[in-house]
Design a protein around this motif. Structure first.
Motif, PDB file in Angstrom:
ATOM      1  N   PHE A   6       5.549 -13.125  -6.725  1.00  0.00           N
ATOM      2  CA  PHE A   6       4.384 -12.289  -6.523  1.00  0.00           C
ATOM      3  C   PHE A   6       3.083 -13.069  -6.697  1.00  0.00           C
ATOM      4  O   PHE A   6       2.887 -13.799  -7.649  1.00  0.00           O
ATOM      5  CB  PHE A   6       4.403 -11.118  -7.524  1.00  0.00           C
ATOM      6  CG  PHE A   6       3.175 -10.281  -7.421  1.00  0.00           C
ATOM      7  CD1 PHE A   6       2.952  -9.514  -6.290  1.00  0.00           C
ATOM      8  CD2 PHE A   6       2.232 -10.298  -8.423  1.00  0.00           C
ATOM      9  CE1 PHE A   6       1.805  -8.764  -6.178  1.00  0.00           C
ATOM     10  CE2 PHE A   6       1.086  -9.542  -8.311  1.00  0.00           C
ATOM     11  CZ  PHE A   6       0.877  -8.764  -7.196  1.00  0.00           C
ATOM     12  N   LEU A  33      -1.573   0.574  -9.416  1.00  0.00           N
ATOM     13  CA  LEU A  33      -0.279   1.052  -8.908  1.00  0.00           C
ATOM     14  C   LEU A  33      -0.459   2.397  -8.220  1.00  0.00           C
ATOM     15  O   LEU A  33      -1.096   3.297  -8.778  1.00  0.00           O
ATOM     16  CB  LEU A  33       0.713   1.224 -10.073  1.00  0.00           C
ATOM     17  CG  LEU A  33       2.029   1.944  -9.754  1.00  0.00           C
ATOM     18  CD1 LEU A  33       2.914   1.112  -8.832  1.00  0.00           C
ATOM     19  CD2 LEU A  33       2.788   2.270 -11.047  1.00  0.00           C
ATOM     20  N   SER A 113      -1.763  -3.656   2.095  1.00  0.00           N
ATOM     21  CA  SER A 113      -1.553  -2.964   0.814  1.00  0.00           C
ATOM     22  C   SER A 113      -2.430  -1.719   0.698  1.00  0.00           C
ATOM     23  O   SER A 113      -3.175  -1.536  -0.282  1.00  0.00           O
ATOM     24  CB  SER A 113      -1.794  -3.907  -0.373  1.00  0.00           C
ATOM     25  OG  SER A 113      -0.794  -4.888  -0.429  1.00  0.00           O
ATOM     26  N   ASP A 126      -2.366  -2.538  -5.700  1.00  0.00           N
ATOM     27  CA  ASP A 126      -1.785  -3.850  -5.984  1.00  0.00           C
ATOM     28  C   ASP A 126      -0.265  -3.758  -5.869  1.00  0.00           C
ATOM     29  O   ASP A 126       0.383  -4.639  -5.339  1.00  0.00           O
ATOM     30  CB  ASP A 126      -2.152  -4.309  -7.389  1.00  0.00           C
ATOM     31  CG  ASP A 126      -3.639  -4.591  -7.536  1.00  0.00           C
ATOM     32  OD1 ASP A 126      -4.312  -4.794  -6.514  1.00  0.00           O
ATOM     33  OD2 ASP A 126      -4.125  -4.588  -8.677  1.00  0.00           O
ATOM     34  N   PHE A 127       0.253  -2.648  -6.434  1.00  0.00           N
ATOM     35  CA  PHE A 127       1.701  -2.407  -6.410  1.00  0.00           C
ATOM     36  C   PHE A 127       1.947  -0.994  -5.902  1.00  0.00           C
ATOM     37  O   PHE A 127       1.156  -0.095  -6.176  1.00  0.00           O
ATOM     38  CB  PHE A 127       2.303  -2.565  -7.810  1.00  0.00           C
ATOM     39  CG  PHE A 127       2.132  -3.949  -8.355  1.00  0.00           C
ATOM     40  CD1 PHE A 127       3.059  -4.940  -8.083  1.00  0.00           C
ATOM     41  CD2 PHE A 127       1.009  -4.260  -9.122  1.00  0.00           C
ATOM     42  CE1 PHE A 127       2.880  -6.222  -8.571  1.00  0.00           C
ATOM     43  CE2 PHE A 127       0.836  -5.543  -9.618  1.00  0.00           C
ATOM     44  CZ  PHE A 127       1.764  -6.534  -9.339  1.00  0.00           C
ATOM     45  N   GLN A 314      13.434  -3.753  -5.827  1.00  0.00           N
ATOM     46  CA  GLN A 314      12.254  -4.361  -5.212  1.00  0.00           C
ATOM     47  C   GLN A 314      12.472  -4.422  -3.701  1.00  0.00           C
ATOM     48  O   GLN A 314      13.603  -4.634  -3.235  1.00  0.00           O
ATOM     49  CB  GLN A 314      12.061  -5.780  -5.766  1.00  0.00           C
ATOM     50  CG  GLN A 314      10.755  -6.432  -5.331  1.00  0.00           C
ATOM     51  CD  GLN A 314      10.607  -7.837  -5.913  1.00  0.00           C
ATOM     52  OE1 GLN A 314      11.600  -8.561  -6.058  1.00  0.00           O
ATOM     53  NE2 GLN A 314       9.388  -8.214  -6.244  1.00  0.00           N
ATOM     54  N   ASN A 320       5.543  -6.611  -3.616  1.00  0.00           N
ATOM     55  CA  ASN A 320       4.763  -5.696  -4.470  1.00  0.00           C
ATOM     56  C   ASN A 320       5.109  -4.226  -4.198  1.00  0.00           C
ATOM     57  O   ASN A 320       4.379  -3.325  -4.600  1.00  0.00           O
ATOM     58  CB  ASN A 320       3.249  -5.932  -4.307  1.00  0.00           C
ATOM     59  CG  ASN A 320       2.757  -5.688  -2.896  1.00  0.00           C
ATOM     60  OD1 ASN A 320       3.538  -5.750  -1.936  1.00  0.00           O
ATOM     61  ND2 ASN A 320       1.473  -5.402  -2.750  1.00  0.00           N
ATOM     62  N   TYR A 322       8.233  -1.258  -4.441  1.00  0.00           N
ATOM     63  CA  TYR A 322       9.537  -0.847  -4.988  1.00  0.00           C
ATOM     64  C   TYR A 322       9.840   0.565  -4.480  1.00  0.00           C
ATOM     65  O   TYR A 322       8.939   1.288  -4.043  1.00  0.00           O
ATOM     66  CB  TYR A 322       9.487  -0.809  -6.522  1.00  0.00           C
ATOM     67  CG  TYR A 322       9.417  -2.168  -7.177  1.00  0.00           C
ATOM     68  CD1 TYR A 322      10.525  -2.718  -7.815  1.00  0.00           C
ATOM     69  CD2 TYR A 322       8.226  -2.911  -7.179  1.00  0.00           C
ATOM     70  CE1 TYR A 322      10.466  -3.966  -8.424  1.00  0.00           C
ATOM     71  CE2 TYR A 322       8.156  -4.157  -7.789  1.00  0.00           C
ATOM     72  CZ  TYR A 322       9.283  -4.680  -8.409  1.00  0.00           C
ATOM     73  OH  TYR A 322       9.226  -5.913  -9.013  1.00  0.00           O
ATOM     74  N   LEU A 350       9.180  -3.994 -12.495  1.00  0.00           N
ATOM     75  CA  LEU A 350       7.780  -3.954 -12.055  1.00  0.00           C
ATOM     76  C   LEU A 350       6.850  -4.430 -13.172  1.00  0.00           C
ATOM     77  O   LEU A 350       5.907  -5.204 -12.924  1.00  0.00           O
ATOM     78  CB  LEU A 350       7.427  -2.531 -11.595  1.00  0.00           C
ATOM     79  CG  LEU A 350       6.010  -2.277 -11.113  1.00  0.00           C
ATOM     80  CD1 LEU A 350       5.591  -3.262 -10.026  1.00  0.00           C
ATOM     81  CD2 LEU A 350       5.874  -0.854 -10.583  1.00  0.00           C
ATOM     82  N   GLN A 353       6.912  -8.101 -13.475  1.00  0.00           N
ATOM     83  CA  GLN A 353       6.141  -8.729 -12.405  1.00  0.00           C
ATOM     84  C   GLN A 353       4.637  -8.623 -12.670  1.00  0.00           C
ATOM     85  O   GLN A 353       3.897  -9.600 -12.531  1.00  0.00           O
ATOM     86  CB  GLN A 353       6.494  -8.060 -11.074  1.00  0.00           C
ATOM     87  CG  GLN A 353       5.897  -8.757  -9.884  1.00  0.00           C
ATOM     88  CD  GLN A 353       6.225  -8.057  -8.571  1.00  0.00           C
ATOM     89  OE1 GLN A 353       6.761  -6.951  -8.565  1.00  0.00           O
ATOM     90  NE2 GLN A 353       5.892  -8.696  -7.469  1.00  0.00           N
ATOM     91  N   ILE A 354       4.193  -7.444 -13.068  1.00  0.00           N
ATOM     92  CA  ILE A 354       2.772  -7.230 -13.334  1.00  0.00           C
ATOM     93  C   ILE A 354       2.303  -8.140 -14.474  1.00  0.00           C
ATOM     94  O   ILE A 354       1.206  -8.703 -14.428  1.00  0.00           O
ATOM     95  CB  ILE A 354       2.498  -5.745 -13.683  1.00  0.00           C
ATOM     96  CG1 ILE A 354       2.693  -4.878 -12.439  1.00  0.00           C
ATOM     97  CG2 ILE A 354       1.100  -5.567 -14.254  1.00  0.00           C
ATOM     98  CD1 ILE A 354       2.557  -3.382 -12.694  1.00  0.00           C
TER      99      ILE A 354
END
Ligand code: UQ1
Length: 443
Positions: A6, A33, A113, A126-127, A314, A320, A322, A350, A353-354
């Motif tokens: 990521f 998110l 995104s 972002d996610f 994921q 980014n 899920y 998640l 990752q963040i």
């Protein structure tokens, strides 16, 4: 591994847009998110992450002003629970730390995104977690939309028609009662037959059972996916004189004439034929399909489900993104219990990752559970991995046996657990209990 893939986008966030508008229809435009979906899966994830990431860093996009606890619908249809217990305002079940965007999502642009809402405005993330669920397709059966809700046609799958089920069952005193299951993937694959057993009980209690024939029609070739529970359900059906018709897929309903038409699937001698059956009561499980905006986006697989890694949850292409629950490509049965187990894995991965953590990824093992109610105080509590087909029972008795304990657990304990724990992100399924109560069954 997840973290390495990521590249942080947070430097690109336009945080000023968050304060640019305050009207409900023009929501803040950028979030750490975004969770699409305020159902069981979306809330199990967003409640924890809203708390972890801080106030208003998480947005939940959900058009419905009402949240339904769908696992209770069978009980309502069978007259065992009141409809009022099944729903709460969405605004009351979304975490106070999250921002509720009360609109439908219309488009996902995973390259930019952003999510475009029904009113045309865009929300950047972002996610992204996609948890939209699966759509009921009443229009997929010819004549059904006109027929349902009257003349003996009902469905426990819809809050609009679930109360008709009990009403019409009580009015049925003779003739044919039909219960259908489509050939498409559906949520709660046990529900189409559960209501047949409750109907049997209602007819017996009213003293009309000998005047009513009960037929269960499924588009599939088995009564249940896992052999252990398929054997139990075949026995339950036989016990109650419920005829099981495999490979019969409902294709048309003629409401005024009270006739249902089935197409015979499979490769038996009657394959390809159409069969029309008169009914006095008809419980329909509509075919189901992924939402169009997902199916039409590049995050979907060929079948229209969000294309995620079946272990890490994921996305297979966009790191980014899920997904979990009924809209995901996870090859297991679509249930709230599955979504609970998935939510734990998703949140772990998640957050890793963040936070840029290189802690090992959590892996989902396909756990799902289907409480198959077979009568008042009787229930077969199927628990298994959809990935291996192996039972994963929490308790030390044989859960394929109809049991009053399993009924009590499902009818009286799990609803409270759903509202008070699953939706708040603190219930991840019974795996921790199983380690104590039935450790040898752990797969
Ligand atoms: C479960 O975890 C769950 O999520 C809240 C359900 O949804 C209402 C269920 O129906 C079931 C059966 C489970 C599994 C839990 C146990 C204790 C077997």
């Amino acid at each position: 591994m997840l973290a390495a893939k990521f590249v942080s986008r947070s430097s690109f966030r336009h945080s000023w847009t968050r304060f640019a508008s305050t009207a409900a229809t023009t929501p803040a435009a950028s979030y750490r998110l975004v969770v699409i979906g305020g159902g069981a899966a979306g809330l199990a994830v967003s409640s924890t992450l809203a708390q972890a990431l801080g106030k208003n860093e998480v947005a939940v996009i959900e058009p419905s002003p009402v949240h339904y606890q769908q696992p209770l619908f069978t009980f309502v249809g069978g007259g065992l629970k009141d409809f009022s217990e099944t729903h709460r305002p969405t605004a009351d079940v979304v975490s106070p730390d999250a921002r509720l965007i009360q609109q439908a999502a219309a488009e996902i642009d995973p390259e930019a995104s952003t999510v475009t809402l029904a009113d045309g405005s865009k929300v950047a993330y972002d996610f992204l977690v996609v948890a939209t669920g699966i759509e009921l397709n009443f229009a997929g059966i010819k004549g059904l939309e006109d027929a349902i809700g009257k003349n003996g046609v009902a469905s426990n799958y819809s809050p609009k028609y679930v109360q008709n089920t009990y009403e019409f069952l009580q009015n049925t005193t003779k003739g044919n009662a039909l219960f259908t299951m489509p050939a498409t993937p559906i949520k709660c694959a046990g529900a189409p037959q559960k209501i047949a057993y409750l109907a049997d009980e209602i007819f017996r209690e009213k003293g009309v059972r000998s005047n009513v024939t009960i037929n269960y029609y499924t588009g599939l070739g088995k009564i249940f996916a896992v052999d252990k529970y398929a054997d139990a359900m075949n026995a339950a059906a036989k016990d109650r004189d419920v005829n099981v018709n495999l490979f019969h897929d409902l294709v048309a309903v003629d409401g005024p004439a009270k006739k249902a038409t089935f197409k015979v699937l499979g490769d038996g001698p009657r394959a390809g034929e159409s069969i029309t059956v008169p009914y006095d009561f008809l419980h329909v499980t509509p075919p189901m399909k992924p939402l169009d905006f997902i199916k039409n986006s590049s995050i979907a697989n060929a079948a229209g489900y969000v294309d995620v890694n079946q272990f890490t949850l994921q996305h297979n292409k966009y790191s980014n993104i899920y997904s979990l629950g009924d809209c995901s490509s996870l090859p297991t049965s679509k249930t709230a219990a599955a979504a609970a187990a998935q939510s734990q894995v998703l949140k772990h991965n998640l957050l890793n990752q963040i936070r840029g953590s290189d802690a090992p990824a959590a892996e989902y093992n396909g756990y799902t559970s289907c409480p198959l109610v077979t009568g008042k105080h009787k229930l077969v509590l199927a628990e298994f991995s959809g990935y291996t087909g192996a039972p994963q029972e929490t308790f030390f008795f044989n859960q394929a046996k109809e049991h009053a304990f399993s009924y009590w657990l499902t009818a009286d304990i799990l609803p409270a657990l759903y509202w008070n724990s699953m939706l708040k992100g603190t219930w991840a399924g019974p795996a921790p209990i199983r380690k104590l109560t039935n450790p040898t069954n752990i797969n």
